[in-house]
Design a protein around this motif. Sequence first.
Motif, short mmCIF file in Angstrom:
data_model
loop_
_atom_site.label_atom_id
_atom_site.label_comp_id
_atom_site.label_asym_id
_atom_site.label_seq_id
_atom_site.Cartn_x
_atom_site.Cartn_y
_atom_site.Cartn_z
N ALA A 17 24.13 -23.73 -53.26
CA ALA A 17 22.89 -23.91 -52.50
C ALA A 17 23.14 -24.62 -51.19
CB ALA A 17 21.85 -24.66 -53.33
N ASP A 18 24.08 -25.53 -51.15
CA ASP A 18 24.36 -26.28 -49.92
C ASP A 18 24.86 -25.38 -48.80
OD1 ASP A 18 24.42 -28.70 -48.48
OD2 ASP A 18 26.56 -28.91 -48.85
N ASP A 19 25.63 -24.33 -49.14
CA ASP A 19 26.12 -23.40 -48.13
C ASP A 19 25.13 -22.28 -47.86
OD1 ASP A 19 28.55 -24.72 -47.79
OD2 ASP A 19 29.53 -23.59 -49.38
N LEU A 20 24.36 -21.92 -48.85
CA LEU A 20 23.43 -20.80 -48.73
C LEU A 20 22.34 -21.05 -47.70
CD1 LEU A 20 22.19 -18.13 -49.75
CD2 LEU A 20 20.93 -19.50 -51.39
N VAL A 21 21.74 -22.21 -47.75
CA VAL A 21 20.58 -22.48 -46.90
C VAL A 21 20.93 -22.40 -45.42
CG1 VAL A 21 18.88 -24.23 -46.27
CG2 VAL A 21 19.29 -23.67 -48.67
N PRO A 22 21.99 -23.07 -44.96
CA PRO A 22 22.32 -22.90 -43.53
C PRO A 22 22.55 -21.44 -43.15
CG PRO A 22 23.49 -24.77 -44.44
CD PRO A 22 22.83 -24.08 -45.60
N ASN A 23 23.16 -20.67 -44.05
CA ASN A 23 23.36 -19.25 -43.77
C ASN A 23 22.04 -18.50 -43.69
OD1 ASN A 23 26.14 -19.55 -43.64
ND2 ASN A 23 26.42 -19.10 -45.81
N VAL A 29 17.42 -16.55 -37.63
CA VAL A 29 17.45 -16.57 -36.16
C VAL A 29 18.15 -15.32 -35.62
CG1 VAL A 29 18.31 -17.81 -34.14
CG2 VAL A 29 17.28 -19.07 -36.03
N LYS A 30 19.22 -14.90 -36.28
CA LYS A 30 19.91 -13.68 -35.84
C LYS A 30 18.98 -12.47 -35.93
CE LYS A 30 24.77 -14.67 -36.81
NZ LYS A 30 25.92 -14.28 -37.65
N MET A 31 18.22 -12.38 -37.02
CA MET A 31 17.29 -11.25 -37.18
C MET A 31 16.23 -11.27 -36.09
SD MET A 31 16.95 -11.15 -41.31
CE MET A 31 16.00 -9.64 -41.45
N MET A 32 15.70 -12.46 -35.80
CA MET A 32 14.70 -12.58 -34.75
C MET A 32 15.31 -12.18 -33.40
SD MET A 32 12.65 -15.81 -33.27
CE MET A 32 13.98 -16.08 -32.14
N ASN A 109 18.16 -30.23 -31.16
CA ASN A 109 19.62 -30.35 -31.02
C ASN A 109 20.33 -30.13 -32.36
OD1 ASN A 109 18.62 -32.98 -31.92
ND2 ASN A 109 20.66 -33.77 -31.49
N GLU A 110 19.72 -30.58 -33.46
CA GLU A 110 20.30 -30.38 -34.79
C GLU A 110 20.20 -28.91 -35.20
OE1 GLU A 110 19.20 -34.80 -36.52
OE2 GLU A 110 17.71 -33.20 -36.65
N TYR A 111 19.09 -28.29 -34.87
CA TYR A 111 18.87 -26.87 -35.18
C TYR A 111 19.89 -26.02 -34.42
CZ TYR A 111 15.76 -22.85 -36.23
OH TYR A 111 15.21 -21.69 -36.69
N ALA A 112 20.08 -26.32 -33.14
CA ALA A 112 21.05 -25.58 -32.33
C ALA A 112 22.47 -25.79 -32.87
CB ALA A 112 20.97 -26.02 -30.86
N GLY A 113 22.78 -27.02 -33.30
CA GLY A 113 24.09 -27.29 -33.89
C GLY A 113 24.32 -26.52 -35.17
N LEU A 114 23.27 -26.43 -35.99
CA LEU A 114 23.35 -25.65 -37.22
C LEU A 114 23.64 -24.19 -36.90
CD1 LEU A 114 21.11 -26.20 -40.25
CD2 LEU A 114 21.65 -23.90 -39.55
N MET A 115 22.99 -23.66 -35.85
CA MET A 115 23.23 -22.27 -35.45
C MET A 115 24.67 -22.08 -34.99
SD MET A 115 20.53 -20.62 -35.97
CE MET A 115 19.78 -21.73 -37.13
N ARG A 116 25.16 -23.02 -34.17
CA ARG A 116 26.55 -22.91 -33.70
C ARG A 116 27.53 -22.94 -34.86
NH1 ARG A 116 24.38 -26.07 -29.65
NH2 ARG A 116 25.11 -28.02 -30.58
#
Length: 123
Positions: A17-23, A29-32, A109-116
Amino acid sequence: MKLTLTAFIVLIGMVLADDLVPNLIVQSVKMMHQNRSKRSLKPSMEDSVRMAFSMTDKNHDGHITVDELIQFVKKTTGLTIDQTTRRGFNMVFGNPTYDLNENGTIELNEYAGLMRMGMGMGK
């Protein structure tokens, strides 16, 4: 496709679950971004991340809560979020890997970091 993806998410969600959620968040965001690109808007990924953050932050207070994030993922992917996956979302909030200031919400900034991180572009 949705059934296969849902089955995959449930299986992985129980184990990782810890890896799934960020993915899931990155996939949303990729779909959007892809949908915007198909409409010939040619947005940059940075613009799509900002737009996704704004769309996710329903009350526009500059902070995303777990409920706001779950609603965004459900809306963009069409997935149903079960309790196991919800627990995974809860693990993102307050986790210093994603929630850098550990305040229980995600800022831009945290959201953008998660995306990167999710796109393999480092922090």
